[in-house]
Scaffold this motif. Structure first.
Motif, PDB file in Angstrom:
ATOM      1  N   THR A 335      54.544  87.886  14.022  1.00  9.05           N
ATOM      2  CA  THR A 335      55.183  87.671  15.325  1.00  9.05           C
ATOM      3  C   THR A 335      54.707  88.741  16.294  1.00  9.05           C
ATOM      4  OG1 THR A 335      57.138  89.098  15.109  1.00  9.05           O
ATOM      5  CG2 THR A 335      57.247  86.909  14.074  1.00  9.05           C
ATOM      6  N   THR A 336      55.111  88.585  17.545  1.00 13.90           N
ATOM      7  CA  THR A 336      54.713  89.540  18.572  1.00 13.90           C
ATOM      8  C   THR A 336      55.265  90.937  18.311  1.00 13.90           C
ATOM      9  OG1 THR A 336      54.583  89.842  20.958  1.00 13.90           O
ATOM     10  CG2 THR A 336      56.674  89.065  20.092  1.00 13.90           C
ATOM     11  N   SER A 344      61.436  93.955  14.860  1.00 16.52           N
ATOM     12  CA  SER A 344      60.807  93.032  13.910  1.00 16.52           C
ATOM     13  C   SER A 344      61.811  92.674  12.822  1.00 16.52           C
ATOM     14  CB  SER A 344      59.569  93.686  13.281  1.00 16.52           C
ATOM     15  OG  SER A 344      59.009  92.848  12.300  1.00 16.52           O
ATOM     16  N   THR A 440      57.599  91.565  24.796  1.00 15.47           N
ATOM     17  CA  THR A 440      56.963  90.740  23.774  1.00 15.47           C
ATOM     18  C   THR A 440      55.489  90.517  24.052  1.00 15.47           C
ATOM     19  OG1 THR A 440      57.452  88.700  24.936  1.00 15.47           O
ATOM     20  CG2 THR A 440      59.119  89.515  23.433  1.00 15.47           C
ATOM     21  N   GLN A 491      61.447  85.401  17.859  1.00 13.66           N
ATOM     22  CA  GLN A 491      60.647  85.334  16.641  1.00 13.66           C
ATOM     23  C   GLN A 491      60.766  83.973  15.948  1.00 13.66           C
ATOM     24  OE1 GLN A 491      60.654  89.427  14.491  1.00 13.66           O
ATOM     25  NE2 GLN A 491      62.288  89.566  16.025  1.00 13.66           N
ATOM     26  N   GLU A 494      58.561  81.618  17.918  1.00 15.42           N
ATOM     27  CA  GLU A 494      57.152  81.842  17.600  1.00 15.42           C
ATOM     28  C   GLU A 494      56.762  81.188  16.286  1.00 15.42           C
ATOM     29  OE1 GLU A 494      55.701  85.977  19.411  1.00 15.42           O
ATOM     30  OE2 GLU A 494      57.310  86.210  17.971  1.00 15.42           O
ATOM     31  N   LEU A 495      57.687  81.238  15.308  1.00 15.66           N
ATOM     32  CA  LEU A 495      57.388  80.734  13.962  1.00 15.66           C
ATOM     33  C   LEU A 495      57.809  79.276  13.761  1.00 15.66           C
ATOM     34  CD1 LEU A 495      58.237  83.950  11.933  1.00 15.66           C
ATOM     35  CD2 LEU A 495      55.982  82.935  12.303  1.00 15.66           C
TER      36      LEU A 495
END
Length: 538
Positions: A335-336, A344, A440, A491, A494-495
């Motif tokens: 992730t970023t 994170s 981000t 996150q 993103e995933l």
């Protein structure tokens, strides 16, 4: 590895002896410090900056209101303190009273208000107005709603109030003002914003920073002289030179004493050379874990299925990429938020993440009707790690029937080409601002505002405004629990959406000459430098 190192040493030794090189550390001039860049800057104008090289070539001349300290916080520069209203909608900047521009004119609140007005001008072409999002009197992209409508008020000569249309967290206010380079009103007032980027002012800029512009050789070097009136104290190092040195030549430059600082982000010793670099006397060469990552930008118009984009992620052999591109000197990134960033979330990565699974990925592509007959294009710059990533990717994909053409371009051409949709994919890289940063970076690349307009860096051509909405919430979050919830949501997005995919994070290979002392390494890794505290140890 040892055989490669021995061969490299022999080759460099022969070249050095042939050229009559003297093996001493540090630049030849004892009063000059040379910092390496491995890429060139396109401009010394902060308004026109589009890459770290541009910013960092100009930063010795220009100070910002605030600066990252590399330890998760910030340090004050032109702003000596700030206050935030109880409703989190007004930021009061308390400016320093002892600052002068390089031409001797005093710095004051007029310069700050003028710069806000310039940045928000509808006629100015700049990506930096993104940092005016949320300021009253500006639209979603940071453009003024009417001439000078940006709501920034001069309270007195050294106090400025910035008004926001919605509550903003301290972190959000800081992030935007950190990138806000203040410009001299007395030099630029009356200039046409539409043509100001081409003004003669930028051939010899006037700033407030620790160094004064001296000269430049475009594409090769820029030289500065110490500012004797710098408000944090005149730098003890008389001359600062930023010099472009290709990655393969960095160890040769070290042996010849032609470089004092290789900071690991603007220039990094190639992993293949790092073992040898650590044997060179007169330098401290160190590999450091940072927050940088290489990522995969996917044109969402071409790859309009999240399932296809996830399949691409599952076709990335990250272990092979780390070995090939970093000699094992790197980490997988998902992730970023880099693994070292406090936001994170490993549990989210484990729940929503993926691993290298090419068989399953191919089945997913078939289910989505993916066109295996077409050759897809990916553009990259000439950085060795990205070349290695692409080579591994091309070889792996070929085994499973996917055709990939690699096109090598300079970074700016990659950006313009992706903007014009000339290529299907782009592999780029970036560094997180610091280990606690909420920024981000990702948001800039996938931003689309409520009107449906692409942000200037929405190179993935994402049409969904969800990320922008979450980013706005994050910018206004005022409690740690709320920040944690929103960073987790980013996150997860993103995933699940895979608008673009994080790949690997190379460790940062640095080197500092023994004669150069006082360098703050934490700050250095954020691409910031405490120039006024550097000293030469004779």
């Amino acid at each position: 590895m040892k055989k490669k190192t021995a061969f490299l040493f022999s080759a460099i030794l022969m070249v050095s002896l042939f050229l009559g090189t003297v093996f001493t550390s540090g630049a030849a001039d004892s009063q000059t410090v040379t910092m390496a860049f491995t890429g060139s800057w396109n401009t010394l104008c902060p308004l026109a900056a589009t890459a770290d090289y541009d910013d960092c070539a100009a930063n010795p001349m220009f100070d910002r209101l605030l600066e990252l300290d590399g330890k998760g916080g910030y340090s004050y520069r032109l702003c000596e303190s700030f206050d935030i209203s109880d409703d989190f909608k007004v930021l009061t900047l308390n400016l320093r009273k002892d600052v002068k521009w390089h031409d001797g004119e005093p710095f004051n609140a007029d310069d700050v208000v003028f710069t806000y007005q310039l940045y928000s001008s509808a006629d100015l072409v700049t990506s930096r107005r993104l940092f005016l999002q949320g300021v009253e009197g500006c639209d979603e992209s940071g453009i003024e709603l009417s001439p000078n409508s940006v709501h920034v008020e001069k309270v007195d000569d050294y106090t400025v109030d910035v008004y926001y249309s919605e509550p903003k967290s301290e972190i959000a206010m800081f992030a935007w003002n950190m990138y806000f380079t203040v410009l001299p009103k007395h030099c630029l007032e009356g200039k046409d914003p539409a043509t100001i980027l081409q003004d003669d002012f930028w051939t010899k800029p006037v700033g407030t920073g620790p160094y004064i512009f001296e000269s430049t050789v475009p594409g090769e070097s820029v030289t500065y002289k110490a500012n004797p009136d710098y408000y944090l104290g005149a730098p003890s190092i008389e001359t600062l030179c930023i010099k472009v040195i290709q990655p393969a030549s960095l160890t040769t430059a070290m042996m010849a004493g032609e470089v004092d600082l290789i900071n690991g982000t603007l220039a990094a010793i190639p992993d293949a050379d790092m073992e040898f670099a650590q044997t060179l006397e007169g330098y401290n060469a160190e590999s450091m874990e940072g927050t940088s990552a290489n990522f995969f930008v996917l044109n969402n118009k071409v790859f309009d299925s999240a399932k296809i984009r996830k399949a691409f992620a599952m076709l990335l052999d990250k272990d092979a990429m780390i070995e090939s591109g970093c000699y094992g000197n790197g980490a997988k990134v998902y992730t970023t938020y880099a693994p070292k960033n406090v936001w994170s979330d490993q549990e989210i990565i484990e729940e929503y993440g993926y691993e290298f699974d090419p068989e399953t990925a191919v089945e997913m592509l078939k289910e989505e009707g993916f066109d295996f007959d077409r050759t897809y294009t990916v553009c990259i710059n000439d950085m060795a790690v990205r070349q290695a990533i692409c080579t591994v990717m091309q070889d792996t994909w070929a085994k499973y029937g996917l055709k990939l053409e690699i096109v090598t371009l300079d970074t700016q051409t990659c950006i313009s080409s992706m903007r014009d949709e000339a290529y299907d994919m782009w592999i780029n890289g970036g560094a997180g601002a610091n280990f606690t940063s909420l920024e981000t970076g990702f948001i800039i690349w996938v931003t689309i505002d409520d009107s449906g307009e692409y942000g200037p860096y929405n190179l993935a051509k994402v049409d969904d405004p969800t990320f922008m909405k979450v980013e706005k919430e994050l910018a206004s979050a005022t409690s740690e629990d709320e920040i944690k919830r929103l960073t987790q949501e980013i996150q997860k997005l993103e995933l699940t959406e895979y608008n673009y995919v994080y790949i690997i994070g190379p460790y940062i290979n640095t080197a500092i000459s023994d004669r150069l002392v006082g360098v703050d390494k934490d700050m250095m890794l954020t691409r910031g430098f405490n120039y006024s505290e550097w000293k030469i140890e004779e």
